[in-house]
Design an enzyme around this catalytic site. Structure first.
Site, mmCIF file in Angstrom:
data_model
loop_
_atom_site.group_PDB
_atom_site.id
_atom_site.type_symbol
_atom_site.label_atom_id
_atom_site.label_comp_id
_atom_site.label_asym_id
_atom_site.label_seq_id
_atom_site.Cartn_x
_atom_site.Cartn_y
_atom_site.Cartn_z
ATOM 1 N N ASP A 80 -3.446 -7.305 -4.590
ATOM 2 C CA ASP A 80 -4.121 -7.225 -3.701
ATOM 3 C C ASP A 80 -3.702 -8.416 -2.837
ATOM 4 O OD1 ASP A 80 -6.574 -7.697 -2.221
ATOM 5 O OD2 ASP A 80 -8.193 -7.686 -3.583
ATOM 6 N N ILE A 87 -3.625 9.960 10.880
ATOM 7 C CA ILE A 87 -2.724 11.799 10.373
ATOM 8 C C ILE A 87 -3.744 11.122 9.456
ATOM 9 C CG2 ILE A 87 -0.964 9.858 9.446
ATOM 10 C CD1 ILE A 87 0.008 9.824 12.378
ATOM 11 N N ASN A 116 1.614 -2.565 5.433
ATOM 12 C CA ASN A 116 1.130 -1.177 5.724
ATOM 13 C C ASN A 116 0.060 -0.527 5.022
ATOM 14 O OD1 ASN A 116 0.703 2.041 5.847
ATOM 15 N ND2 ASN A 116 0.563 1.017 3.887
ATOM 16 N N TYR A 133 -13.427 -2.544 11.765
ATOM 17 C CA TYR A 133 -12.066 -1.759 11.821
ATOM 18 C C TYR A 133 -10.972 -2.045 13.115
ATOM 19 C CZ TYR A 133 -8.142 1.357 10.778
ATOM 20 O OH TYR A 133 -6.779 2.452 10.177
ATOM 21 N N GLY A 157 0.931 -1.065 0.020
ATOM 22 C CA GLY A 157 0.190 0.021 0.314
ATOM 23 C C GLY A 157 0.917 1.269 -0.166
ATOM 24 N N ALA A 158 2.140 1.483 -0.312
ATOM 25 C CA ALA A 158 2.809 2.095 -0.836
ATOM 26 C C ALA A 158 1.910 3.619 -1.628
ATOM 27 C CB ALA A 158 4.251 1.805 -0.966
ATOM 28 N N SER A 159 1.315 3.214 -2.448
ATOM 29 C CA SER A 159 1.245 4.240 -3.486
ATOM 30 C C SER A 159 0.413 5.524 -3.275
ATOM 31 C CB SER A 159 -0.336 3.728 -4.311
ATOM 32 O OG SER A 159 -1.172 2.858 -3.804
#
Ligand code: NAP
Length: 261
Positions: free
Chosen positions: A66, A198, A93, A165, A9-11
């Site tokens: 994914d 964040i 992440n 969540y 998930g670094a995009s």
């Protein structure tokens, strides 16, 4: 040869902030993403540019996968192996919030399954795959791989409009003690980073609500956290700042976790 980091998930958001700080340190980076190829390519280009500005030469490659899908997890590890031949750091992440914030008396089983699948099953089995490869690497040469998982203050904070969540992050918190205990004999340290509030796309929809809460003293450090704040914590671990610590939780939350009277 540069150390190599795989950041899921670094995009965008926190993952992007982590990738940039690691690039600054001189790590090659695998930029994983789910669907947003343009953002992933931008992160990769920015990693190379950021490293250059720090007089480092690195490579950054993007890989769609994914993490909730077994074949995709395998593809991601194989991509890292084919592109770089080593893995020094896995950063779990990638994660998602529910599409709709719904009261726990009404929230759907479908949303629960989605969050458990992406936020828990994905990192758990990706870590299993990465750890096996890391053990091979440790046996073959002198390298000290590490694993970091990004959870949330939601691991211990009850938000009744996104119980799925909270449950997913509480479950994810167990990953670190488990793998830390199992991998210590191989010299592989495992850490949890627990972010507070964040600024990212994930919190975009609740910006005004959190602006107000922060102004009213939600956190002792009265500001939003940034992806860079999380990236700096990851960079500290990546640069071996905590060699005698494993299974540790590092709160990066402006002091949210402190009990006050
Ligand atoms: P974000 O801005 O929504 O970014 C999510 C990232 O995860 C994107 O890169 C996205 O890729 C990727 N992703 C989503 N589903 C995926 C999947 N199934 N497989 C692979 N990648 C996937 O979120 P964020 O705020 O940066 O959050 C990052 C992590 O920090 C999450 O685990 C989140 O729970 C945690 N966290 C966030 C906060 C906060 O306040 N923002 C606080 C505590 C913890 P695409 O771009 O391709 O969609």
């Amino acid at each position: 040869m540069n150390p190599v980091a795989l950041v899921t998930g670094a995009s965008r958001g926190i993952g992007r902030g982590i990738a940039l700080e690691l690039a600054k340190l001189g790590h090659d980076v695998v930029v994983n993403y789910a669907g947003n190829v343009a953002a992933a390519q931008q992160t990769a280009a920015d990693c190379v540019a950021t490293a250059q500005a720090s007089r480092k030469s690195i490579r950054a490659e993007v890989c769609q996968a994914d993490i909730s899908n077994g074949a995709d997890r395998k593809k991601l590890i194989e991509f890292t192996r084919d592109s770089f031949g080593r893995l020094d750091l896995l950063v779990n992440n990638a994660g998602v919030a529910p599409d709709v914030r719904a009261d726990i008396l009404e929230a759907s089983e479908e949303s629960f399954d989605r969050l458990i699948s992406i936020n828990v099953k994905g990192p758990y089995f990706l870590t299993q795959l990465a750890a096996k490869w890391m053990i091979e690497q440790v046996g073959a040469r002198t390298c000290q791989p590490k694993i970091i998982t990004v959870t949330s203050i939601s691991a211990y904070t009850a938000s009744t409009n996104r119980g799925d969540y909270c449950v997913s992050k509480a479950a994810l918190s167990m990953l670190t003690p488990l793998f830390a205990a199992r991998l210590a004999e191989h010299g592989i340290n495992v850490y949890e980073i627990r972010p507070g509030v964040i600024t990212t796309d994930m919190t975009g929809a609740v910006k005004e609500k959190y602006d107000k809460l922060i102004a009213e003293g939600l956190t002792p450090i009265k500001r939003w956290g940034t992806p860079e704040d999380i990236g700096k914590a990851v960079a500290a671990i990546a640069s071996d700042a905590l060699p005698f610590s494993t299974g540790e939780v590092i709160n990066v939350d402006g002091g949210f976790h402190l009990r006050r009277l």
